[in-house]
Scaffold this motif. Structure first.
Motif, PDB file in Angstrom:
ATOM      1  N   CYS A   1       0.834  -1.196   0.000  1.00 53.81           N
ATOM      2  CA  CYS A   1       0.000   0.000   0.000  1.00 53.81           C
ATOM      3  C   CYS A   1       0.877   1.256   0.000  1.00 53.81           C
ATOM      4  N   THR A   2       1.920   1.269   0.814  1.00 50.91           N
ATOM      5  CA  THR A   2       2.827   2.403   0.892  1.00 50.91           C
ATOM      6  C   THR A   2       3.550   2.608  -0.432  1.00 50.91           C
TER       7      THR A   2
ATOM      8  N   THR B   1       4.129   5.754  -5.495  1.00 48.43           N
ATOM      9  CA  THR B   1       4.152   5.863  -6.953  1.00 48.43           C
ATOM     10  C   THR B   1       3.035   6.767  -7.458  1.00 48.43           C
ATOM     11  N   ARG B   2       1.947   6.846  -6.726  1.00 43.73           N
ATOM     12  CA  ARG B   2       0.835   7.715  -7.145  1.00 43.73           C
ATOM     13  C   ARG B   2       1.186   9.192  -7.054  1.00 43.73           C
ATOM     14  N   ILE B   3       2.074   9.570  -6.129  1.00 45.46           N
ATOM     15  CA  ILE B   3       2.350  10.993  -5.923  1.00 45.46           C
ATOM     16  C   ILE B   3       3.583  11.497  -6.668  1.00 45.46           C
ATOM     17  N   VAL B   4       4.302  10.624  -7.349  1.00 49.86           N
ATOM     18  CA  VAL B   4       5.478  11.054  -8.102  1.00 49.86           C
ATOM     19  C   VAL B   4       5.035  11.940  -9.266  1.00 49.86           C
ATOM     20  N   MET B   5       5.755  13.034  -9.475  1.00 51.33           N
ATOM     21  CA  MET B   5       5.459  13.922 -10.600  1.00 51.33           C
ATOM     22  C   MET B   5       6.089  13.360 -11.874  1.00 51.33           C
ATOM     23  N   SER B   6       5.448  13.609 -12.997  1.00 48.87           N
ATOM     24  CA  SER B   6       6.027  13.253 -14.294  1.00 48.87           C
ATOM     25  C   SER B   6       7.168  14.232 -14.589  1.00 48.87           C
ATOM     26  N   ASP B   7       7.981  13.926 -15.586  1.00 48.31           N
ATOM     27  CA  ASP B   7       9.062  14.834 -15.971  1.00 48.31           C
ATOM     28  C   ASP B   7       8.515  16.214 -16.336  1.00 48.31           C
ATOM     29  N   ASP B   8       7.404  16.252 -17.063  1.00 48.81           N
ATOM     30  CA  ASP B   8       6.800  17.537 -17.439  1.00 48.81           C
ATOM     31  C   ASP B   8       6.302  18.298 -16.219  1.00 48.81           C
ATOM     32  N   GLU B   9       5.737  17.580 -15.246  1.00 52.64           N
ATOM     33  CA  GLU B   9       5.270  18.232 -14.019  1.00 52.64           C
ATOM     34  C   GLU B   9       6.438  18.792 -13.218  1.00 52.64           C
TER      35      GLU B   9
ATOM     36  N   VAL C   1      16.639  13.050  -9.041  1.00 56.24           N
ATOM     37  CA  VAL C   1      15.480  13.895  -8.755  1.00 56.24           C
ATOM     38  C   VAL C   1      14.415  13.051  -8.065  1.00 56.24           C
ATOM     39  N   ILE C   2      13.895  13.576  -6.965  1.00 55.07           N
ATOM     40  CA  ILE C   2      12.795  12.944  -6.241  1.00 55.07           C
ATOM     41  C   ILE C   2      11.672  13.972  -6.208  1.00 55.07           C
ATOM     42  N   SER C   3      10.436  13.524  -6.462  1.00 60.15           N
ATOM     43  CA  SER C   3       9.321  14.474  -6.484  1.00 60.15           C
ATOM     44  C   SER C   3       8.098  13.885  -5.801  1.00 60.15           C
ATOM     45  N   TRP C   4       7.177  14.777  -5.415  1.00 56.61           N
ATOM     46  CA  TRP C   4       5.924  14.349  -4.812  1.00 56.61           C
ATOM     47  C   TRP C   4       4.873  15.428  -5.033  1.00 56.61           C
ATOM     48  N   ASP C   5       3.643  15.002  -5.179  1.00 59.64           N
ATOM     49  CA  ASP C   5       2.494  15.897  -5.307  1.00 59.64           C
ATOM     50  C   ASP C   5       1.334  15.227  -4.594  1.00 59.64           C
ATOM     51  N   HIS C   6       1.108  15.616  -3.348  1.00 59.71           N
ATOM     52  CA  HIS C   6       0.066  15.005  -2.535  1.00 59.71           C
ATOM     53  C   HIS C   6      -1.336  15.296  -3.024  1.00 59.71           C
ATOM     54  N   ARG C   7      -1.471  16.282  -3.916  1.00 64.82           N
ATOM     55  CA  ARG C   7      -2.800  16.562  -4.468  1.00 64.82           C
ATOM     56  C   ARG C   7      -3.307  15.367  -5.275  1.00 64.82           C
TER      57      ARG C   7
END
Length: 162
Positions: free
Chosen positions: A7-8, A13-21, A150-156
């Motif tokens: 689940c974690t 993986t759901r919150i990772v931003m794409s390269d464009d994001e 690069v590490i990214s996240w978007d909790h939205r």
């Protein structure tokens, strides 16, 4: 136990931003937390306005600043750009890389103008900023970050059904 881990991992993986994001987020932001390494190995963190030169993070600072001395000794840096106040709105990009020093006056002026335009929110204010940047640039050096990770996240994205 495996179920919780799965689940974690799926949520991460759901919150990772794409390269464009990531590119858009970095382009739209103006400040970052710059991490360098002090002589004793502890982190040195400062908030910096930054520019983008050739699509790379670029910043300038005084030649005698602690961050400059740290980068001269060890060019490894981290750059954290983040936004959001509530957990559900948190977004961020963390870049690891090496800061390459720019010493030539033209390169320093280019980075300085890039940073000043973004800092002032005036992308086309050449005349107003050139004198200031040229004057303050006499005691400054510039750096461009060659990113390695690069590490990214978007909790939205958590509000969107999987």
């Amino acid at each position: 136990m495996e179920r919780v881990l799965l689940c974690t991992v799926n949520q991460r993986t759901r919150i990772v931003m794409s390269d464009d994001e990531v590119t858009a987020f970095v382009r739209e932001s103006r400040k970052l937390q710059l991490g360098t390494i002090n002589p004793d190995g502890t982190p040195h963190m400062v908030t910096m306005f930054y520019g983008l030169v050739e699509g790379k993070i670029a910043f300038w600072t005084y030649g005698k600043a602690q961050k400059t001395l740290n980068i001269q000794r060890d060019p490894r840096v981290s750059c954290l750009i983040e936004a959001g106040d509530e957990y559900s709105d948190l977004r961020g990009v963390l870049m690891y890389g090496v800061a390459r020093r720019i010493d030539d006056p033209e390169g320093i002026l280019d980075v300085g103008m890039n940073v000043a335009r973004r800092m002032a929110g005036m992308p086309d204010a050449e005349e107003l900023l050139t004198e200031y940047v040229a004057y303050t640039g006499r005691k400054r050096v510039a750096f461009m970050v060659e990113q390695s990770r690069v590490i990214s996240w978007d909790h939205r994205k958590l509000a969107i059904p999987a």
